[in-house]
Design a protein around this motif. Structure first.
Motif, PDB file in Angstrom:
ATOM      1  N   GLY A   1       0.826  -1.211   0.000  1.00 59.63           N
ATOM      2  CA  GLY A   1       0.000   0.000   0.000  1.00 59.63           C
ATOM      3  C   GLY A   1       0.855   1.252   0.000  1.00 59.63           C
ATOM      4  N   THR A   2       1.909   1.259   0.832  1.00 58.71           N
ATOM      5  CA  THR A   2       2.814   2.410   0.896  1.00 58.71           C
ATOM      6  C   THR A   2       3.502   2.644  -0.442  1.00 58.71           C
ATOM      7  OG1 THR A   2       3.220   1.951   3.236  1.00 58.71           O
ATOM      8  CG2 THR A   2       4.767   3.416   2.122  1.00 58.71           C
ATOM      9  N   ALA A   3       3.957   1.558  -1.071  1.00 53.46           N
ATOM     10  CA  ALA A   3       4.630   1.675  -2.365  1.00 53.46           C
ATOM     11  C   ALA A   3       3.701   2.257  -3.430  1.00 53.46           C
ATOM     12  CB  ALA A   3       5.145   0.304  -2.810  1.00 53.46           C
ATOM     13  N   LEU A   4       2.457   1.801  -3.440  1.00 48.12           N
ATOM     14  CA  LEU A   4       1.492   2.322  -4.408  1.00 48.12           C
ATOM     15  C   LEU A   4       1.222   3.809  -4.163  1.00 48.12           C
ATOM     16  CD1 LEU A   4      -1.041  -0.674  -4.505  1.00 48.12           C
ATOM     17  CD2 LEU A   4       0.662  -0.044  -6.238  1.00 48.12           C
ATOM     18  N   GLY A   5       1.148   4.198  -2.898  1.00 51.07           N
ATOM     19  CA  GLY A   5       0.968   5.611  -2.588  1.00 51.07           C
ATOM     20  C   GLY A   5       2.160   6.441  -3.030  1.00 51.07           C
ATOM     21  N   LEU A   6       3.362   5.917  -2.836  1.00 54.27           N
ATOM     22  CA  LEU A   6       4.574   6.633  -3.242  1.00 54.27           C
ATOM     23  C   LEU A   6       4.652   6.797  -4.758  1.00 54.27           C
ATOM     24  CD1 LEU A   6       7.266   5.170  -0.813  1.00 54.27           C
ATOM     25  CD2 LEU A   6       6.461   7.542  -0.930  1.00 54.27           C
ATOM     26  N   VAL A   7       4.174   5.797  -5.497  1.00 57.19           N
ATOM     27  CA  VAL A   7       4.145   5.917  -6.958  1.00 57.19           C
ATOM     28  C   VAL A   7       3.291   7.117  -7.359  1.00 57.19           C
ATOM     29  CG1 VAL A   7       3.300   4.847  -9.089  1.00 57.19           C
ATOM     30  CG2 VAL A   7       4.600   3.491  -7.438  1.00 57.19           C
ATOM     31  N   ASN A   8       2.132   7.243  -6.737  1.00 57.86           N
ATOM     32  CA  ASN A   8       1.298   8.421  -6.998  1.00 57.86           C
ATOM     33  C   ASN A   8       2.053   9.702  -6.673  1.00 57.86           C
ATOM     34  OD1 ASN A   8      -1.092   7.187  -7.910  1.00 57.86           O
ATOM     35  ND2 ASN A   8      -1.843   6.871  -5.835  1.00 57.86           N
ATOM     36  N   GLY A   9       2.723   9.713  -5.519  1.00 54.69           N
ATOM     37  CA  GLY A   9       3.447  10.902  -5.095  1.00 54.69           C
ATOM     38  C   GLY A   9       4.556  11.279  -6.059  1.00 54.69           C
ATOM     39  N   VAL A  10       5.288  10.295  -6.531  1.00 58.22           N
ATOM     40  CA  VAL A  10       6.380  10.557  -7.467  1.00 58.22           C
ATOM     41  C   VAL A  10       5.852  11.154  -8.766  1.00 58.22           C
ATOM     42  CG1 VAL A  10       8.120   9.451  -8.937  1.00 58.22           C
ATOM     43  CG2 VAL A  10       7.954   8.837  -6.512  1.00 58.22           C
ATOM     44  N   VAL A  11       4.788  10.562  -9.302  1.00 62.00           N
ATOM     45  CA  VAL A  11       4.228  11.057 -10.566  1.00 62.00           C
ATOM     46  C   VAL A  11       3.676  12.465 -10.401  1.00 62.00           C
ATOM     47  CG1 VAL A  11       2.479  10.674 -12.346  1.00 62.00           C
ATOM     48  CG2 VAL A  11       3.700   8.727 -11.371  1.00 62.00           C
ATOM     49  N   VAL A  12       2.923  12.698  -9.322  1.00 59.86           N
ATOM     50  CA  VAL A  12       2.330  14.021  -9.088  1.00 59.86           C
ATOM     51  C   VAL A  12       3.414  15.073  -8.874  1.00 59.86           C
ATOM     52  CG1 VAL A  12       0.992  15.394  -7.444  1.00 59.86           C
ATOM     53  CG2 VAL A  12       0.142  13.165  -8.180  1.00 59.86           C
ATOM     54  N   THR A  13       4.430  14.719  -8.099  1.00 63.99           N
ATOM     55  CA  THR A  13       5.449  15.698  -7.718  1.00 63.99           C
ATOM     56  C   THR A  13       6.390  16.049  -8.857  1.00 63.99           C
ATOM     57  OG1 THR A  13       5.385  14.879  -5.438  1.00 63.99           O
ATOM     58  CG2 THR A  13       7.294  16.194  -6.070  1.00 63.99           C
ATOM     59  N   PHE A  14       6.802  15.052  -9.629  1.00 66.93           N
ATOM     60  CA  PHE A  14       7.855  15.291 -10.617  1.00 66.93           C
ATOM     61  C   PHE A  14       7.350  15.492 -12.037  1.00 66.93           C
ATOM     62  CE2 PHE A  14      10.059  13.025  -7.168  1.00 66.93           C
ATOM     63  CZ  PHE A  14      11.080  13.935  -6.920  1.00 66.93           C
ATOM     64  N   THR A  15       6.084  15.217 -12.301  1.00 67.81           N
ATOM     65  CA  THR A  15       5.560  15.456 -13.643  1.00 67.81           C
ATOM     66  C   THR A  15       4.619  16.651 -13.684  1.00 67.81           C
ATOM     67  OG1 THR A  15       3.592  14.035 -13.395  1.00 67.81           O
ATOM     68  CG2 THR A  15       5.646  12.985 -14.119  1.00 67.81           C
ATOM     69  N   LYS A  16       4.166  17.113 -12.501  1.00 66.75           N
ATOM     70  CA  LYS A  16       3.251  18.247 -12.394  1.00 66.75           C
ATOM     71  C   LYS A  16       1.867  17.973 -12.999  1.00 66.75           C
ATOM     72  CE  LYS A  16       6.583  20.564 -10.518  1.00 66.75           C
ATOM     73  NZ  LYS A  16       6.604  20.797  -9.061  1.00 66.75           N
ATOM     74  N   VAL A  17       1.568  16.696 -13.277  1.00 66.62           N
ATOM     75  CA  VAL A  17       0.229  16.343 -13.734  1.00 66.62           C
ATOM     76  C   VAL A  17      -0.723  16.490 -12.549  1.00 66.62           C
ATOM     77  CG1 VAL A  17      -1.229  14.533 -14.728  1.00 66.62           C
ATOM     78  CG2 VAL A  17       1.146  14.765 -15.452  1.00 66.62           C
ATOM     79  N   ALA A  18      -1.954  16.941 -12.806  1.00 65.97           N
ATOM     80  CA  ALA A  18      -2.917  17.171 -11.738  1.00 65.97           C
ATOM     81  C   ALA A  18      -3.147  15.890 -10.935  1.00 65.97           C
ATOM     82  CB  ALA A  18      -4.233  17.662 -12.317  1.00 65.97           C
ATOM     83  N   PRO A  19      -3.137  15.980  -9.593  1.00 66.17           N
ATOM     84  CA  PRO A  19      -3.352  14.787  -8.757  1.00 66.17           C
ATOM     85  C   PRO A  19      -4.634  14.050  -9.096  1.00 66.17           C
ATOM     86  CG  PRO A  19      -2.648  16.632  -7.413  1.00 66.17           C
ATOM     87  CD  PRO A  19      -2.894  17.189  -8.774  1.00 66.17           C
ATOM     88  N   PHE A  20      -5.689  14.799  -9.445  1.00 64.73           N
ATOM     89  CA  PHE A  20      -6.960  14.169  -9.804  1.00 64.73           C
ATOM     90  C   PHE A  20      -6.770  13.207 -10.971  1.00 64.73           C
ATOM     91  CE2 PHE A  20     -10.618  14.162 -12.646  1.00 64.73           C
ATOM     92  CZ  PHE A  20     -11.619  13.692 -11.814  1.00 64.73           C
ATOM     93  N   VAL A  21      -6.048  13.643 -11.990  1.00 62.49           N
ATOM     94  CA  VAL A  21      -5.849  12.824 -13.189  1.00 62.49           C
ATOM     95  C   VAL A  21      -4.980  11.616 -12.869  1.00 62.49           C
ATOM     96  CG1 VAL A  21      -4.917  12.782 -15.532  1.00 62.49           C
ATOM     97  CG2 VAL A  21      -6.127  14.820 -14.700  1.00 62.49           C
TER      98      VAL A  21
END
Length: 314
Positions: free
Chosen positions: A98-118
């Motif tokens: 679960g933590t790893a899956l959450g971190l994947v979201n965090g990495v994508v949101v933080t470093f790609t600047k794609v909207a968290p909703f998307v």
């Protein structure tokens, strides 16, 4: 009236009181100790997810994949136990996954600047598919494993409810008394200013998404313990996520970030739990439950924006 308006969450408390009084007048079983504990036990999983989401949304983030994370971690945990692995090992794997899956979201949101909703909505769709692959069309039963945790009580209080209360209280303390909590409010208020003030925004956002993932893994374990099995058509997934988002927004956490309270979230959770229980006791069709959740979420979102506009004027 002015004094009443200054009471935190007075509108939410008033709505909850009306629903409770109406339902209690219509059903003799509603106000019993057994039914109240039943309501609180049923919202325990939602409460754990909502605690993490409250903190994340306060920082301006969003995670629509928590419910799907629950579905995957519950399925993986069930499969490990069903294949003879030790229950503690399966639980640890679930929390780490679960933590790893959450971190994947965090990495994508933080470093790609794609909207968290998307990002998180895409992740939710992906994880729903992964859960189906893990199940392979079959229900995975764990027998009596974790039965005590999922169904027994201590001093008359369900274990799941105790866990939920601990998580909610811990989150409230973090938001109120720690630097990490103050940083979350600052980032949600204005990320650019927070960065200029010396806050490590990247590290904070990764930690927040990792925390929502960890709590999703815990939610998966709790749901599996309560049901005793994991199935392709489980109550996890997007439907669970929408209920959690509804509770957080109803509780007054800003969709734009910068404001949120665990107390409000707890009241939102109780309101949705009471409404679902009332519909059941009053013999309404179960199809009315998603209708009620959607209606309450829409009203809460509108009220949230009106409150923000009024606060800006003053």
């Amino acid at each position: 009236m002015g004094a009443l308006r200054r009471i935190p969450h007075v509108g939410l408390i008033a709505v909850l009181a009306v629903v409770v009084i109406f339902t209690a007048a219509q059903s003799e079983t509603f106000a019993t100790d057994r039914n109240i504990l039943n309501i609180l036990g049923q919202i325990s999983v939602n409460a754990v997810l909502a605690a993490g989401l409250t903190l994340l949304m306060t920082a301006g983030g969003m995670d629509f994949s928590m419910g799907s994370n629950v579905a995957v971690t519950a399925a993986v945990t069930a499969k490990l136990i069903a294949h003879g692995h030790a229950t503690p090992l399966a639980v640890v794997v679930s929390l780490l996954l679960g933590t790893a899956l959450g971190l994947v979201n965090g990495v994508v949101v933080t470093f790609t600047k794609v909207a968290p909703f998307v990002v998180t909505l895409a992740t939710a769709t992906l994880l729903d598919g992964v859960a189906l692959l893990v199940h392979d069309g079959n229900t995975i039963s764990i027998g009596q494993h974790m039965f005590t945790f999922g169904n027994e009580k201590v001093l008359g209080v369900p274990w799941l409810l105790i866990v939920a209360v601990v998580v909610l209280v811990a989150t409230a303390l973090v938001m109120r008394f720690t630097v990490f909590g103050r940083d979350a409010f600052a980032i949600g208020g204005n990320e650019h200013v927070a960065r200029l003030s010396g806050i490590n925004v990247t590290a904070r956002k990764l930690t927040l998404y990792g925390l929502t993932g960890l709590l999703s893994g815990l939610g998966g374990v709790m749901l599996l313990a309560r049901l005793g099995s994991s199935s392709p058509g489980s109550t996890a997934g997007l439907s669970l996520q929408l209920s959690v988002v509804a509770a957080v927004v109803i509780g007054g956490t800003s969709l734009a970030g910068g404001h949120g309270t665990v107390l409000g979230t707890a009241l939102g959770l109780v309101l949705l739990g009471v409404v679902a229980n009332a519909l059941n006791l009053l013999d309404f069709s179960s199809n009315y439950q998603p209708v009620s959740v959607g209606a309450v979420l829409l009203i809460a979102a509108i009220a949230n924006e009106m409150h923000k506009a009024r606060a800006a004027r003053h």
